[in-house]
Design an enzyme around this catalytic site. Structure first.
Site, PDB file in Angstrom:
ATOM      1  CB  CYS A 162      87.602  38.226   3.116  1.00 11.18           C
ATOM      2  SG  CYS A 162      87.460  36.804   2.029  1.00 11.18           S
ATOM      3  CG  HIS A 303      92.653  38.731   6.146  1.00 11.41           C
ATOM      4  ND1 HIS A 303      91.328  38.577   6.493  1.00 11.41           N
ATOM      5  CD2 HIS A 303      92.744  38.350   4.840  1.00 11.41           C
ATOM      6  CE1 HIS A 303      90.641  38.141   5.442  1.00 11.41           C
ATOM      7  NE2 HIS A 303      91.481  37.991   4.430  1.00 11.41           N
ATOM      8  CD  GLU A 314      97.252  40.388   7.842  1.00 10.48           C
ATOM      9  OE1 GLU A 314      96.433  40.935   8.601  1.00 10.48           O
ATOM     10  OE2 GLU A 314      97.196  39.176   7.529  1.00 10.48           O
ATOM     11  CE  LYS A 335      90.505  34.969   7.979  1.00 17.38           C
ATOM     12  NZ  LYS A 335      90.826  36.252   8.609  1.00 17.38           N
ATOM     13  CG  HIS A 340      88.927  33.152   5.284  1.00 17.38           C
ATOM     14  ND1 HIS A 340      88.059  34.128   5.731  1.00 17.38           N
ATOM     15  CD2 HIS A 340      89.644  33.728   4.280  1.00 17.38           C
ATOM     16  CE1 HIS A 340      88.231  35.235   5.025  1.00 17.38           C
ATOM     17  NE2 HIS A 340      89.188  35.018   4.147  1.00 17.38           N
ATOM     18  CG  PHE A 401      88.587  37.289  -3.625  1.00 19.40           C
ATOM     19  CD1 PHE A 401      89.828  37.088  -3.051  1.00 19.40           C
ATOM     20  CD2 PHE A 401      87.943  36.208  -4.202  1.00 19.40           C
ATOM     21  CE1 PHE A 401      90.423  35.836  -3.040  1.00 19.40           C
ATOM     22  CE2 PHE A 401      88.528  34.945  -4.205  1.00 19.40           C
ATOM     23  CZ  PHE A 401      89.767  34.754  -3.630  1.00 19.40           C
TER      24      PHE A 401
END
Length: 414
Positions: A162, A303, A314, A335, A340, A401
């Site tokens: 991502c 994010h 975050e 988002k 996403h 990830f």
């Protein structure tokens, strides 16, 4: 150090098939999440996603070329055409001959893989579509952008989950600074909304599933009622150009791409490190690279995936990297409107930063009705309503990830 500026923008997103439509949707607080139409959602626990809508590949390329491309590649070519048109570079072959492409792709043609495997199994392992491999491999988006527009510079694909779109932009920044290229098309592309992709993320307990009655409420970053992320798709391309080169040709300049930071958690394959230290390290690195202090940053596009671990982690990163300035930082997760977009997330959210600077506007985090303060989400996430105000420095952060952390910083050019 050579300066790098943004001179062109292109976008295909769940909010619209252009930069203008996408940004208008963001300012209106529009949500691009709805019941999935690409396959029968009946057997699936997760029944909604953020699909690109009413996209016609033939508006951007000939039909013969389109038939040889997976959707993520079609999106990339469309966004690249928009960006080149916007930059004024279309048709300037003397420049395009030495223009590079850096694209982030998290997964690639997962939908092609699914369709080809169905053909393989139903034919008793004797048949697959002839373009299976060329359509599914992640590098085909960048390769087709190069092919379609005659870009003879380096063509690179970045795959850091991502964070892919962010890292592609950051890598392009470093390459232009080095003097190797004056112009790079940088961004990301993704299209993984298929039954196989949905099920694969579902078994990881990563996706939201409880909002089938009203999918527009499903993505709720930093909210107590969040229950997972929503799969999105699309492509975003930024034309990045060395400042003097852009000035010499009279290019329109949106802003400066001023800084990039990257780090690795080295902690877990799917979960962020809860201490936030390595993500904060990337933030600090990016600010130092851009020559700004925490107090100088007006806006941070988070994010903000709408998962409990990401949103609280975050927030912790921001507290570490910004210190006392964190409480004054304007933050939002777009988002909440786009879902996403995986490998395209960082590039789409970089676009949000560019537009925030250009339009003096802080986007909202929609669906933020009950901030999860007890869960560690205690900053200003611009709930539900955007703010009209000057934005001099904007930052975007993405975390993938595998522990990939990527941050880019944009500055107004005065």
């Amino acid at each position: 150090m050579r300066r790098v500026v943004v001179t062109g923008l292109g976008c295909v997103s769940p909010l619209g098939n252009s930069v203008e439509e996408t940004w208008a949707g963001v300012k209106a607080g529009k949500c691009g999440i709805a019941t999935t139409t690409k396959y029968d959602v009946g057997p699936f626990k997760v029944k909604y996603s953020a699909e690109v809508k009413n996209f016609k590949a033939e508006d951007y390329m000939d039909s013969a070329s389109a038939r040889k491309m997976a959707p993520f590649t079609q999106f990339a070519v469309a966004a690249a055409k928009q960006a080149l048109d916007d930059s004024g570079l279309m048709g300037k072959q003397d420049i395009l001959d030495d223009t590079a492409v850096y694209l982030g792709v998290g997964i690639g043609g997962l939908d092609v893989t699914e369709a080809s495997m169905k053909s393989y199994i139903s034919s008793e392992m004797t048949r697959v579509p002839p373009m299976t491999i060329p359509e599914l491999i992640p590098n085909e988006a960048a390769a087709n952008v190069s092919l379609q527009f005659g870009l003879h510079g380096a063509t690179h694909t970045v795959a850091t989950a991502c964070a892919s779109g962010t890292d592609a932009i950051g890598n392009a920044l470093d390459v232009i600074r080095s003097g190797r290229y004056d112009v790079i098309l940088a961004g990301g592309a993704e299209s993984t909304i298929c039954g196989f992709g949905t099920l694969s993320f579902t078994v990881l307990h990563a996706l939201s599933s409880k909002w089938a009655d009203d999918p527009t409420k499903a993505c709720r970053p930093f909210d107590k009622d969040r229950d997972g992320f929503i799969m999105g798709e699309g492509a975003t391309i930024l034309v990045l150009e060395e400042y003097e080169h852009a000035k010499a040709r009279g290019a329109k300049i949106y802003c400066e791409l001023a800084g990039y930071g990257s780090s690795s958690d080295a902690y877990h394959l799917t979960a962020p490190n809860p201490d936030g230290i390595c993500g904060a390290k990337a933030m600090t690195m990016a600010m130092k690279d851009a020559g700004v202090e925490p107090k100088d940053v007006t806006y941070y596009n988070a994010h903000g995936t709408s998962t409990s671990k990401n949103d609280s982690g975050e927030t912790k990163m921001l507290h570490i990297a910004f210190g006392d300035a964190a409480k004054d930082l304007h933050i939002s997760s777009t988002k909440s409107m786009t879902g996403h977009c995986l490998g395209n997330a960082g590039s789409l959210e970089a676009l949000m930063c560019v537009k925030a600077i250009q339009d003096s506007y802080i986007p909202a985090t929609i669906n933020l009705d009950n901030p999860d303060v007890e869960g560690g989400c205690d900053l200003n996430y611009t709930p539900n309503k955007g703010i009209e105000m000057p934005v001099n420095v904007a930052m975007s952060g993405n975390f993938g990830f595998g522990g990939h952390n990527g941050i880019v910083v944009f500055k107004k050019v005065n």
